[in-house]
Design a protein around this motif. Structure first.
Motif, PDB file in Angstrom:
ATOM      1  N   GLU A  78       0.833  -1.213   0.000  1.00 44.45           N
ATOM      2  CA  GLU A  78       0.000   0.000   0.000  1.00 44.45           C
ATOM      3  C   GLU A  78       0.865   1.259   0.000  1.00 44.45           C
ATOM      4  OE1 GLU A  78      -2.415  -0.339   3.482  1.00 44.45           O
ATOM      5  OE2 GLU A  78      -3.748  -1.849   2.600  1.00 44.45           O
ATOM      6  N   LEU A  79       1.890   1.236   0.866  1.00 41.51           N
ATOM      7  CA  LEU A  79       2.792   2.392   0.949  1.00 41.51           C
ATOM      8  C   LEU A  79       3.571   2.573  -0.346  1.00 41.51           C
ATOM      9  CD1 LEU A  79       4.090   2.106   4.617  1.00 41.51           C
ATOM     10  CD2 LEU A  79       2.464   3.770   3.705  1.00 41.51           C
ATOM     11  N   GLU A  85       2.161   7.017  -6.485  1.00 41.21           N
ATOM     12  CA  GLU A  85       1.212   8.088  -6.804  1.00 41.21           C
ATOM     13  C   GLU A  85       1.773   9.456  -6.456  1.00 41.21           C
ATOM     14  OE1 GLU A  85      -2.547   7.408  -4.916  1.00 41.21           O
ATOM     15  OE2 GLU A  85      -2.744   5.412  -5.779  1.00 41.21           O
ATOM     16  N   ALA A  86       2.482   9.506  -5.337  1.00 41.56           N
ATOM     17  CA  ALA A  86       3.054  10.781  -4.891  1.00 41.56           C
ATOM     18  C   ALA A  86       4.122  11.277  -5.856  1.00 41.56           C
ATOM     19  CB  ALA A  86       3.619  10.643  -3.492  1.00 41.56           C
TER      20      ALA A  86
END
Length: 87
Positions: A78-79, A85-86
């Protein structure tokens, strides 16, 4: 002849006494060995019980750690997705 017969009787009696003593000593030694072996069996049974208990505790801990590791892998994925995405 009478003296020799008397000596033969004495030797036979002594022989019987020595054989009885030998059998008695052997029985005593066997009893001691049996007692020692029974004690050893009891000690091994106690050790086996202790080891089985420890094994069950380790199995439960391993299961918990595997579950924790799966959770951490999901969280890491998830991270990683959020980091992508970041960027």
């Amino acid at each position: 002849v009478a003296t020799l017969l008397e000596e033969k009787g004495n030797l036979a009696a002594e022989n019987r006494a020595l054989r009885e003593q030998l059998e008695s000593d052997a029985a005593g030694a066997a009893a001691k060995k049996l007692l020692r072996l029974q004690t050893q069996v009891e000690e091994l049974q106690e050790e086996n019980y202790r080891l089985e208990s420890g094994k069950e505790e380790l199995r439960a801990r391993c299961s918990w750690l595997e579950q924790e590791a799966r959770g951490l892998q999901v969280r890491a994925q998830e991270l990683s997705g959020l980091a992508g995405e970041a960027r």
